[in-house]
Design a protein around this motif. Sequence first.
Motif, PDB file in Angstrom:
ATOM      1  N   UNK A 116     -68.363 -78.517  32.490  1.00 46.72           N
ATOM      2  CA  UNK A 116     -68.902 -78.783  33.132  1.00 46.72           C
ATOM      3  C   UNK A 116     -68.394 -80.395  32.069  1.00 46.72           C
ATOM      4  N   UNK A 117     -68.732 -80.337  30.378  1.00 45.23           N
ATOM      5  CA  UNK A 117     -68.478 -81.029  29.513  1.00 45.23           C
ATOM      6  C   UNK A 117     -66.702 -81.305  29.417  1.00 45.23           C
ATOM      7  N   UNK A 118     -66.319 -79.896  30.053  1.00 49.15           N
ATOM      8  CA  UNK A 118     -64.346 -80.089  29.938  1.00 49.15           C
ATOM      9  C   UNK A 118     -64.158 -81.769  31.159  1.00 49.15           C
ATOM     10  N   UNK A 119     -64.873 -81.400  32.284  1.00 52.19           N
ATOM     11  CA  UNK A 119     -64.495 -82.581  33.758  1.00 52.19           C
ATOM     12  C   UNK A 119     -65.314 -83.529  32.858  1.00 52.19           C
ATOM     13  N   UNK A 120     -66.329 -83.523  33.031  1.00 59.29           N
ATOM     14  CA  UNK A 120     -67.326 -84.662  31.403  1.00 59.29           C
ATOM     15  C   UNK A 120     -66.355 -85.789  30.961  1.00 59.29           C
ATOM     16  N   UNK A 121     -65.972 -84.715  30.131  1.00 65.23           N
ATOM     17  CA  UNK A 121     -64.985 -85.303  29.631  1.00 65.23           C
ATOM     18  C   UNK A 121     -63.190 -85.910  29.285  1.00 65.23           C
ATOM     19  N   UNK A 122     -62.764 -85.677  30.603  1.00 62.33           N
ATOM     20  CA  UNK A 122     -61.412 -85.450  31.243  1.00 62.33           C
ATOM     21  C   UNK A 122     -61.917 -87.984  32.191  1.00 62.33           C
ATOM     22  N   UNK A 123     -63.319 -87.067  32.750  1.00 62.45           N
ATOM     23  CA  UNK A 123     -63.668 -88.291  33.146  1.00 62.45           C
ATOM     24  C   UNK A 123     -64.083 -89.442  32.445  1.00 62.45           C
ATOM     25  N   UNK A 124     -64.225 -89.813  31.438  1.00 60.71           N
ATOM     26  CA  UNK A 124     -64.790 -90.523  30.829  1.00 60.71           C
ATOM     27  C   UNK A 124     -63.574 -91.173  29.837  1.00 60.71           C
ATOM     28  N   UNK A 125     -62.522 -89.848  29.385  1.00 54.96           N
ATOM     29  CA  UNK A 125     -60.776 -90.436  29.367  1.00 54.96           C
ATOM     30  C   UNK A 125     -60.082 -90.923  29.715  1.00 54.96           C
ATOM     31  N   UNK A 126     -60.202 -90.920  31.404  1.00 53.67           N
ATOM     32  CA  UNK A 126     -59.670 -91.547  32.446  1.00 53.67           C
ATOM     33  C   UNK A 126     -60.154 -92.755  33.214  1.00 53.67           C
ATOM     34  N   UNK A 127     -61.290 -92.809  33.079  1.00 47.79           N
ATOM     35  CA  UNK A 127     -61.441 -93.998  33.266  1.00 47.79           C
ATOM     36  C   UNK A 127     -61.482 -95.050  33.242  1.00 47.79           C
ATOM     37  N   UNK A 128     -60.985 -96.393  34.441  1.00 51.73           N
ATOM     38  CA  UNK A 128     -60.227 -97.264  33.787  1.00 51.73           C
ATOM     39  C   UNK A 128     -61.310 -98.395  32.891  1.00 51.73           C
ATOM     40  N   UNK A 129     -62.426 -98.571  33.211  1.00 50.56           N
ATOM     41  CA  UNK A 129     -62.989 -99.013  32.030  1.00 50.56           C
ATOM     42  C   UNK A 129     -62.306 -98.466  30.610  1.00 50.56           C
ATOM     43  N   UNK A 130     -62.987 -97.953  30.224  1.00 52.33           N
ATOM     44  CA  UNK A 130     -62.057 -97.548  28.928  1.00 52.33           C
ATOM     45  C   UNK A 130     -60.828 -97.309  28.784  1.00 52.33           C
ATOM     46  N   UNK A 131     -59.552 -98.296  29.928  1.00 48.38           N
ATOM     47  CA  UNK A 131     -58.137 -98.502  28.762  1.00 48.38           C
ATOM     48  C   UNK A 131     -57.756 -98.837  28.057  1.00 48.38           C
TER      49      UNK A 131
END
Length: 54
Positions: free
Chosen positions: A25-40
Amino acid sequence: MKPIIAVENIASSLVTTLWTPIFVAIFIAIVTYALWPRNKAAFDEAASMPLREE
């Protein structure tokens, strides 16, 4: 000797059943955060920092 083996089996099953899903779950949360368009924009700026001449 049997009680030591029983404790190791309990600890092994606890780690497998409890910590593995937490780390997934922590890994999925980090990947989601890194790939979220708002953070680009923030990640693009951070990527260009070593190339700046100041």
